[in-house]
Design a protein around this motif. Structure first.
Motif, PDB file in Angstrom:
ATOM      1  N   CYS A 212      -2.328  -4.522   0.598  1.00 47.73           N
ATOM      2  CA  CYS A 212      -0.982  -5.291   0.956  1.00 47.73           C
ATOM      3  C   CYS A 212      -1.224  -6.772   0.659  1.00 47.73           C
ATOM      4  O   CYS A 212      -2.224  -7.052   1.200  1.00 47.73           O
ATOM      5  CB  CYS A 212      -0.670  -4.855   2.309  1.00 47.73           C
ATOM      6  SG  CYS A 212       0.863  -5.713   3.006  1.00 47.73           S
TER       7      CYS A 212
ATOM      8  N   CYS B 235       0.756  -5.801  10.381  1.00 47.17           N
ATOM      9  CA  CYS B 235       1.463  -4.664  10.663  1.00 47.17           C
ATOM     10  C   CYS B 235       2.286  -4.595  11.829  1.00 47.17           C
ATOM     11  O   CYS B 235       3.575  -4.092  11.533  1.00 47.17           O
ATOM     12  CB  CYS B 235       0.619  -3.476  10.325  1.00 47.17           C
ATOM     13  SG  CYS B 235      -0.462  -3.295   8.916  1.00 47.17           S
TER      14      CYS B 235
ATOM     15  N   CYS C 135       5.651  -5.986  11.161  1.00 52.92           N
ATOM     16  CA  CYS C 135       6.150  -5.589   9.741  1.00 52.92           C
ATOM     17  C   CYS C 135       7.415  -4.617   9.717  1.00 52.92           C
ATOM     18  O   CYS C 135       6.990  -3.429  10.474  1.00 52.92           O
ATOM     19  CB  CYS C 135       5.160  -5.328   8.932  1.00 52.92           C
ATOM     20  SG  CYS C 135       5.337  -4.861   7.273  1.00 52.92           S
TER      21      CYS C 135
ATOM     22  N   LYS D  15       6.276  -1.023   8.691  1.00 52.44           N
ATOM     23  CA  LYS D  15       5.113  -0.170   9.588  1.00 52.44           C
ATOM     24  C   LYS D  15       5.555   1.265   9.699  1.00 52.44           C
ATOM     25  O   LYS D  15       4.486   2.166   9.679  1.00 52.44           O
ATOM     26  CB  LYS D  15       4.610  -0.708  10.646  1.00 52.44           C
ATOM     27  CG  LYS D  15       5.739  -0.846  11.926  1.00 52.44           C
ATOM     28  CD  LYS D  15       5.292  -1.482  12.801  1.00 52.44           C
ATOM     29  CE  LYS D  15       6.139  -1.437  14.097  1.00 52.44           C
ATOM     30  NZ  LYS D  15       5.854  -2.296  15.263  1.00 52.44           N
TER      31      LYS D  15
ATOM     32  N   PRO E 287       0.791  -1.123   0.003  1.00 47.60           N
ATOM     33  CA  PRO E 287       0.024  -0.043  -0.046  1.00 47.60           C
ATOM     34  C   PRO E 287       0.861   1.369  -0.150  1.00 47.60           C
ATOM     35  O   PRO E 287       2.228   1.184   0.357  1.00 47.60           O
ATOM     36  CB  PRO E 287      -0.958  -0.073   1.482  1.00 47.60           C
ATOM     37  CG  PRO E 287       0.027  -0.865   2.147  1.00 47.60           C
ATOM     38  CD  PRO E 287       0.909  -1.803   1.284  1.00 47.60           C
TER      39      PRO E 287
ATOM     40  N   GLY F 253       0.800   1.272   7.464  1.00 47.88           N
ATOM     41  CA  GLY F 253      -0.105   0.262   7.401  1.00 47.88           C
ATOM     42  C   GLY F 253      -0.982   0.618   6.270  1.00 47.88           C
ATOM     43  O   GLY F 253      -2.464   0.223   5.962  1.00 47.88           O
TER      44      GLY F 253
ATOM     45  N   ASP G 292       4.680   2.683   5.377  1.00 49.45           N
ATOM     46  CA  ASP G 292       3.524   3.119   5.001  1.00 49.45           C
ATOM     47  C   ASP G 292       2.677   3.168   5.993  1.00 49.45           C
ATOM     48  O   ASP G 292       1.307   3.374   5.596  1.00 49.45           O
ATOM     49  CB  ASP G 292       3.335   1.880   3.771  1.00 49.45           C
ATOM     50  CG  ASP G 292       3.031   0.629   4.567  1.00 49.45           C
ATOM     51  OD1 ASP G 292       2.827   0.359   5.837  1.00 49.45           O
ATOM     52  OD2 ASP G 292       3.331  -0.594   3.932  1.00 49.45           O
TER      53      ASP G 292
HETATM   54 FE1  SF4 Z   1       3.592  -4.355   6.485  1.00 49.87          FE
HETATM   55 FE2  SF4 Z   1       2.429  -1.997   5.414  1.00 49.87          FE
HETATM   56 FE3  SF4 Z   1       1.515  -4.556   4.734  1.00 49.87          FE
HETATM   57 FE4  SF4 Z   1       1.140  -3.546   7.155  1.00 49.87          FE
HETATM   58  S1  SF4 Z   1       0.306  -2.606   5.281  1.00 49.87           S
HETATM   59  S2  SF4 Z   1       1.864  -5.478   6.673  1.00 49.87           S
HETATM   60  S3  SF4 Z   1       2.936  -2.389   7.646  1.00 49.87           S
HETATM   61  S4  SF4 Z   1       3.666  -3.695   4.230  1.00 49.87           S
END
Ligand code: SF4
Ligand code: FES
Length: 391
Positions: free
Chosen positions: A344, A313, A316, A319, A248, A324, A322
């Motif tokens: 995502c 997220c 991740c 985080k 995203p 989330g 982006d």
């Molecule tokens: Fe990772 Fe962004 Fe996907 Fe959440 S939205 S899992 S922070 S890549």
């Protein structure tokens, strides 16, 4: 200090957020056009509830004092406000960089001259397509395309920097090269090729707007080629379509991190679609200062930073990159704004967004639900000669 002013332990230790870089002032929702992908909410603010001149000026002063650099004068059509020159002059006086986001319709040359004299820094003009008939169909107004051409000429003559903005969807995606040529012909320094984002009116029109994956891939290749060919002549910015993405975008640069929106009635939002998140409570500039709302407003605090996140997220590494993705899209597709944006591929809802995209793209109609006042979802079909008049 009395009891009312003693900060709670949380407030006392909390580091206030840095100032926003940009503010989008939706001066009015009135607009001569009815684009089916409009980012305004489906329930538009009426003229009778719009903030008055002095309140907008105060808000601009407060924005400048808190460190906002860029003011985007938007709408609807911002020049539908009779006080647009006075508002612009004030924004310039308090040190804001002013960007007029306009359809170019209904603006007389004299008005544009007055805006230039007031110190307006930049004009961003929307175009709907390179083919006049199709452009008018998308805008919902006959003759709109030709008026934009004339308006762009005035912008150039007055020496104002011009950016062309083209929202891309199934109805114009095959014409990207011609759109970029038009931007060059108009004398623009920059063109934004922005795939439609599916909130508000665009969500209502998803089945009429969604391109196929193949069209999106071809469009991306065209943009890459044109960027190379036009390097040094025209800057091409591209916004990719979420529904075909693997990761995203950091929507609005991160919730409550870089920008805020003020609606015609003075409601302060973290993003243009935030009102779709029903549990949020928004503050008004008529009740609190902009700085207080930005720093402590519950809607801004709700998804600022990363502490509100859920898996995947939470653990991740992206985080802080982006944030989330988009909260409004997470809500629209998954039912919970705390979920990862389903754009995502790590989201358990990713297959759903892909399937929605494919189903919508398989439809072939362009029977748009036009943006207009008083429309309820599914009841907004109008003829293209209708002017989206103020109520
Ligand atoms: Fe990772 Fe962004 Fe996907 Fe959440 S939205 S899992 S922070 S890549
Ligand atoms: Fe609201 Fe993306 S539009 S967070």
């Amino acid at each position: 200090m009395n009891d009312m002013t003693v900060p709670s332990p949380d407030q006392a230790t909390r580091v206030p957020p840095p100032a926003p870089l940009g503010m989008l002032a939706e001066l009015t929702h009135r607009c001569p056009l009815s684009c089916p992908y409009c980012s305004n909410p489906v329930e538009l603010d009426k003229r009778s509830g719009e903030l008055d001149t002095e309140t907008w000026k105060r808000v601009f002063s407060e924005a400048a004092s808190m460190g906002v650099l860029h003011l985007h004068l938007s709408g609807g059509e911002p020049t539908a406000r009779k006080d647009i020159v006075e508002l612009t002059a004030h924004a310039v006086k308090v040190g804001l960089y002013t960007n007029l986001i306009t359809s170019g319709i209904g603006v007389q040359r004299e008005k544009l001259e007055e805006l230039a004299d007031a110190g307006l820094d930049h004009v961003q003009l929307s175009i709907q397509d390179a083919l006049p008939d199709n452009a008018d169909k998308i805008a919902g107004l006959k003759g709109a395309h030709e008026k934009k051409r004339v308006f762009a000429g005035w912008v150039l003559e007055l020496g104002l920097p011009l950016t062309i903005n083209a929202v891309i969807h199934r109805g114009n995606i095959e014409n990207i090269e011609a759109l970029v040529s038009m931007a060059l012909e108009f004398g623009a320094r920059r063109v934004e090729i922005a795939h439609s984002q599916y909130y508000g009116w665009a969500l209502e029109n998803r089945e009429m707007l969604m391109p196929t994956r193949e069209q999106v891939m071809r469009a991306a290749a065209t943009v890459d080629r044109l960027r190379e060919e036009l390097e040094g002549k025209l800057v091409i910015d591209a916004v990719v379509p979420d529904y075909y993405a693997r990761r995203p975008k950091p929507c609005v640069g991160g919730w409550g991190k870089q920008s805020l929106n003020v609606t015609p009635q003075g409601k302060v939002l973290p993003c243009h679609a935030a009102e779709t998140i029903e549990h949020l409570q928004f503050d008004y500039v008529t009740e609190k200062s902009l700085s207080e709302i930005w720093t402590n407003g519950s809607a801004f605090e709700a998804y600022r930073g990363t502490s509100w996140m859920k898996e995947p997220c939470t653990s991740c590494p992206r985080k802080e990159i982006d944030f989330g993705g988009c909260r409004c899209q997470a809500l629209a597709i998954t039912g919970d704004p705390r979920n990862a944006d389903p754009a995502c591929s790590l989201s358990p809802f990713h297959a759903k967004i892909t399937s929605l995209a494919m189903k919508a793209a398989a439809k072939d109609g362009t029977d748009y639900i036009y943006r207009r006042f008083g429309a309820k979802p599914g009841q907004a079909r109008v003829e293209i000669t209708r002017n989206n008049a103020p109520v």
